[in-house]
Scaffold this motif. Structure first.
Motif, PDB file in Angstrom:
ATOM      1  N   ILE A  99       2.295  46.610  25.176  1.00  0.00           N
ATOM      2  CA  ILE A  99       1.976  47.974  25.655  1.00  0.00           C
ATOM      3  C   ILE A  99       0.484  48.177  25.902  1.00  0.00           C
ATOM      4  O   ILE A  99       0.078  49.217  26.409  1.00  0.00           O
ATOM      5  CB  ILE A  99       2.530  49.073  24.710  1.00  0.00           C
ATOM      6  N   ALA A 100      -0.325  47.171  25.574  1.00  0.00           N
ATOM      7  CA  ALA A 100      -1.769  47.291  25.844  1.00  0.00           C
ATOM      8  C   ALA A 100      -2.090  47.016  27.315  1.00  0.00           C
ATOM      9  O   ALA A 100      -3.233  47.149  27.736  1.00  0.00           O
ATOM     10  CB  ALA A 100      -2.543  46.332  24.946  1.00  0.00           C
ATOM     11  N   THR A 101      -1.078  46.635  28.122  1.00  0.00           N
ATOM     12  CA  THR A 101      -1.325  46.341  29.541  1.00  0.00           C
ATOM     13  C   THR A 101      -0.663  47.400  30.424  1.00  0.00           C
ATOM     14  O   THR A 101       0.099  48.235  29.942  1.00  0.00           O
ATOM     15  CB  THR A 101      -0.729  44.963  29.928  1.00  0.00           C
ATOM     16  N   ASP A 102      -0.942  47.332  31.750  1.00  0.00           N
ATOM     17  CA  ASP A 102      -0.321  48.290  32.655  1.00  0.00           C
ATOM     18  C   ASP A 102       0.985  47.757  33.263  1.00  0.00           C
ATOM     19  O   ASP A 102       1.570  48.358  34.144  1.00  0.00           O
ATOM     20  CB  ASP A 102      -1.295  48.723  33.765  1.00  0.00           C
ATOM     21  N   VAL A 103       1.448  46.585  32.745  1.00  0.00           N
ATOM     22  CA  VAL A 103       2.768  46.078  33.156  1.00  0.00           C
ATOM     23  C   VAL A 103       3.794  46.722  32.223  1.00  0.00           C
ATOM     24  O   VAL A 103       3.662  46.605  31.005  1.00  0.00           O
ATOM     25  CB  VAL A 103       2.841  44.537  33.020  1.00  0.00           C
ATOM     26  N   PRO A 104       4.804  47.423  32.758  1.00  0.00           N
ATOM     27  CA  PRO A 104       5.745  48.121  31.863  1.00  0.00           C
ATOM     28  C   PRO A 104       6.471  47.145  30.938  1.00  0.00           C
ATOM     29  O   PRO A 104       7.030  46.154  31.405  1.00  0.00           O
ATOM     30  CB  PRO A 104       6.741  48.787  32.824  1.00  0.00           C
ATOM     31  N   MET A 105       6.396  47.430  29.643  1.00  0.00           N
ATOM     32  CA  MET A 105       7.151  46.625  28.676  1.00  0.00           C
ATOM     33  C   MET A 105       8.632  46.923  28.840  1.00  0.00           C
ATOM     34  O   MET A 105       9.026  48.056  29.079  1.00  0.00           O
ATOM     35  CB  MET A 105       6.723  46.979  27.249  1.00  0.00           C
ATOM     36  N   PHE A 106       9.455  45.888  28.723  1.00  0.00           N
ATOM     37  CA  PHE A 106      10.896  46.081  28.669  1.00  0.00           C
ATOM     38  C   PHE A 106      11.391  45.094  27.632  1.00  0.00           C
ATOM     39  O   PHE A 106      11.613  43.931  27.917  1.00  0.00           O
ATOM     40  CB  PHE A 106      11.512  45.818  30.046  1.00  0.00           C
ATOM     41  N   ARG A 107      11.479  45.537  26.372  1.00  0.00           N
ATOM     42  CA  ARG A 107      11.718  44.611  25.259  1.00  0.00           C
ATOM     43  C   ARG A 107      12.887  45.076  24.397  1.00  0.00           C
ATOM     44  O   ARG A 107      13.078  46.276  24.178  1.00  0.00           O
ATOM     45  CB  ARG A 107      10.442  44.503  24.416  1.00  0.00           C
ATOM     46  N   LEU A 108      13.656  44.104  23.936  1.00  0.00           N
ATOM     47  CA  LEU A 108      14.735  44.354  22.978  1.00  0.00           C
ATOM     48  C   LEU A 108      14.232  43.960  21.594  1.00  0.00           C
ATOM     49  O   LEU A 108      13.774  42.827  21.400  1.00  0.00           O
ATOM     50  CB  LEU A 108      15.969  43.506  23.340  1.00  0.00           C
ATOM     51  N   LEU A 109      14.250  44.900  20.651  1.00  0.00           N
ATOM     52  CA  LEU A 109      13.922  44.600  19.254  1.00  0.00           C
ATOM     53  C   LEU A 109      15.254  44.503  18.521  1.00  0.00           C
ATOM     54  O   LEU A 109      15.947  45.493  18.337  1.00  0.00           O
ATOM     55  CB  LEU A 109      13.041  45.708  18.655  1.00  0.00           C
ATOM     56  N   HIS A 110      15.582  43.273  18.171  1.00  0.00           N
ATOM     57  CA  HIS A 110      16.925  43.005  17.693  1.00  0.00           C
ATOM     58  C   HIS A 110      16.826  42.507  16.274  1.00  0.00           C
ATOM     59  O   HIS A 110      16.106  41.548  16.003  1.00  0.00           O
ATOM     60  CB  HIS A 110      17.510  41.920  18.621  1.00  0.00           C
ATOM     61  N   HIS A 256       6.588  52.443  28.878  1.00  0.00           N
ATOM     62  CA  HIS A 256       7.001  51.187  28.257  1.00  0.00           C
ATOM     63  C   HIS A 256       8.351  51.462  27.592  1.00  0.00           C
ATOM     64  O   HIS A 256       8.531  52.516  26.977  1.00  0.00           O
ATOM     65  CB  HIS A 256       5.982  50.756  27.197  1.00  0.00           C
ATOM     66  N   LEU A 257       9.291  50.534  27.693  1.00  0.00           N
ATOM     67  CA  LEU A 257      10.628  50.781  27.146  1.00  0.00           C
ATOM     68  C   LEU A 257      10.972  49.749  26.072  1.00  0.00           C
ATOM     69  O   LEU A 257      10.865  48.540  26.296  1.00  0.00           O
ATOM     70  CB  LEU A 257      11.671  50.724  28.266  1.00  0.00           C
TER      71      LEU A 257
END
Length: 476
Positions: A99-110, A256-257
């Motif tokens: 999330i420190a970048t301008d590329v949208p995060m799309f992460r699964l925390l499993h 960010h998601l």
């Protein structure tokens, strides 16, 4: 579609032979070869679509970078009343890096039930707050949203924070290490309209740092222009289109998601289904968590199970009894929560305080029942699958699941994750009077397999995987 070099490497026949033999097979072997060729093509196209979707999401959209200064992260972690596990530390690092970048995060925390996903998510929320932006957390039920509201506030205060008052839908939280008060709000369907109006106005003005809620967060009336981070908890309980809606809540940038899930998904399926996500997995349980002891009480052992629960209550603990139905049904021979509540109160536990909780109760009644149970005013809570996810009562040590053969293995694993969340040993007792052969197989697996990920592989083997691409989330 598949180049010759790849076909030769994998030993695949040509598409012409495959199509001819899938319709008019020359032999069983030819049919199997045809099926294998078409399966490889289908999976290759599927993965390409996933990667194209991921690339479009990452390249065409911009997110707002959110940075948590090292000193703040250190202060937050040091103030916690427990040590982070290695996988929690790794998860925090991955999230904050994304999330420190301008590329949208799309992460699964499993993570396994009880592996501490919430504290990892809170670190990411703090990064958004430190950047002057808003973060959102969406939970599938009001009970869980209410609980997250309290847990997040408590974690920000380092675990020592006073419990957030249930009747307050907005709180200002003060810590020694953050330069100002943080504003946290709760938005669900049962928030009174007067308070809801204030929350909506403040969200639109960017005055709220963290908002936690249910589907109420994705109504058309909700505008959060300053949204930098969206967290969807128990993501399997939300539809594909609802997750998409969360992505589109802001205009100029995309949030960010982070999607979180404790329902174990088989690794093979996870890599396919979530090919467009980065994946963080929490594999360790905190040191003080003991594995739950699970046993299937065979026919005729019901009284033993009730006696064990009474013994635990006598030692100062609490317990759940889960029934598959809310009210009795002539069509289905399964014990209902309402009938069992009355029967057990009269015949088995007349001297104990029993509570009732099910999905048809009004939201306020549900929250009151849960609050009484959490406060220790109820010894045994009779309930339905409404407690499947996220309910956290550290003093509850026994989970009795009636009609256990009527639930799926992932669901049974979720239920048993509701107990043993404090310092005492947790127990799960499966009750099933005459399960089918398939039901027996499931109960034996749940009884012997404690690892949620191994359980998921078994579940996939027995049940099939649902529609992997598209909006259908169940069925073979």
């Amino acid at each position: 579609t598949l180049p010759l070099a790849l076909r030769e490497k994998l030993g695949l026949i040509s598409i012409q032979r495959a199509i001819r033999n899938i319709h008019l097979p020359e032999s069983d072997h030819a049919l199997e070869q045809a099926r294998r060729r078409l399966q490889h093509e289908e999976m290759a196209l599927f993965q390409l679509r996933m990667q194209m979707r991921r690339r479009a999401w990452r390249n065409q959209e911009k997110a707002c970078p959110a940075v948590l200064p090292d000193s703040m992260l250190r202060s937050f972690v040091e103030a916690l009343p427990f040590e982070l596990t290695n996988s929690q530390r790794g998860g925090v690092e991955e999230l904050l890096g994304d999330i420190a970048t301008d590329v949208p995060m799309f992460r699964l925390l499993h993570g396994e039930v009880g592996s501490g996903k919430t504290v990892v998510a809170v670190a990411a929320m703090l990064a958004a707050t430190a950047t002057g932006k808003t973060s959102l957390m969406m939970a599938p039920t009001e009970i869980l949203a209410e609980q997250h509201y309290q847990t997040v506030a408590r974690l920000i205060c380092g675990g020592s924070g006073e419990k957030v008052e249930l009747n307050s839908y907005m709180s200002d939280i003060e810590t020694g290490w953050f330069p100002r008060k943080m504003r946290i709000a709760l938005l669900t369907g049962s928030v009174p309209s007067k308070q809801k109006k204030i929350i909506l106005e403040q969200l639109a003005d960017g005055e709220i740092d963290v908002v936690i809620g249910t589907h109420a967060l994705i109504q058309d009336s909700v505008h959060i222009p300053s949204l930098a981070l969206a967290i969807v908890d128990e993501q399997h309980r939300f539809g594909v289109m609802q997750r998409q809606h969360v992505r589109e809540m802001t205009v100029e940038t995309r949030p960010h998601l982070l999607v979180m899930s404790a329902t174990p998904i088989p690794r093979t399926l996870r890599l396919a289904h979530y090919g467009d996500l980065d994946i963080s997995t929490l594999t360790e349980l905190p040191d003080d968590r003991k594995p739950i002891k699970t046993s299937w009480a065979r026919s005729g052992q019901r009284e033993l199970a009730y006696g064990f629960l009474r013994k635990q209550v006598g030692a100062g603990r609490q317990g759940f009894i889960i029934c598959p139905l809310v009210e009795g049904s002539d069509a289905i021979q399964a014990r209902s929560a309402v009938e069992e509540y009355e029967r057990l109160g009269k015949e088995i536990y007349p001297d104990l305080k029993l509570g009732l909780l099910h999905g048809r109760m009004k939201p306020r009644e549900k929250l009151d029942a849960m609050e009484e149970f959490r406060a220790g005013q109820i010894d045994i809570l009779l309930t339905t699958s409404v407690v499947e996810v996220g309910v956290d009562v550290p003093n509850a040590t026994v989970m009795v699941i009636d009609g256990a053969d009527r639930f799926g293995m992932a669901q049974l694993h979720q239920f048993r994750g509701r107990v043993g969340r404090g310092k005492h040993q947790g127990y799960c007792i499966l009750l099933s009077d005459n399960p089918s052969d398939a039901g027996q197989e499931r109960l034996e697996i749940v009884e012997s397999v404690r690892d949620g990920f191994a359980l998921a592989e078994e579940d996939l083997r027995i049940r099939g995987e649902g529609d992997v691409l598209g909006t259908v989330q169940s069925g073979i």
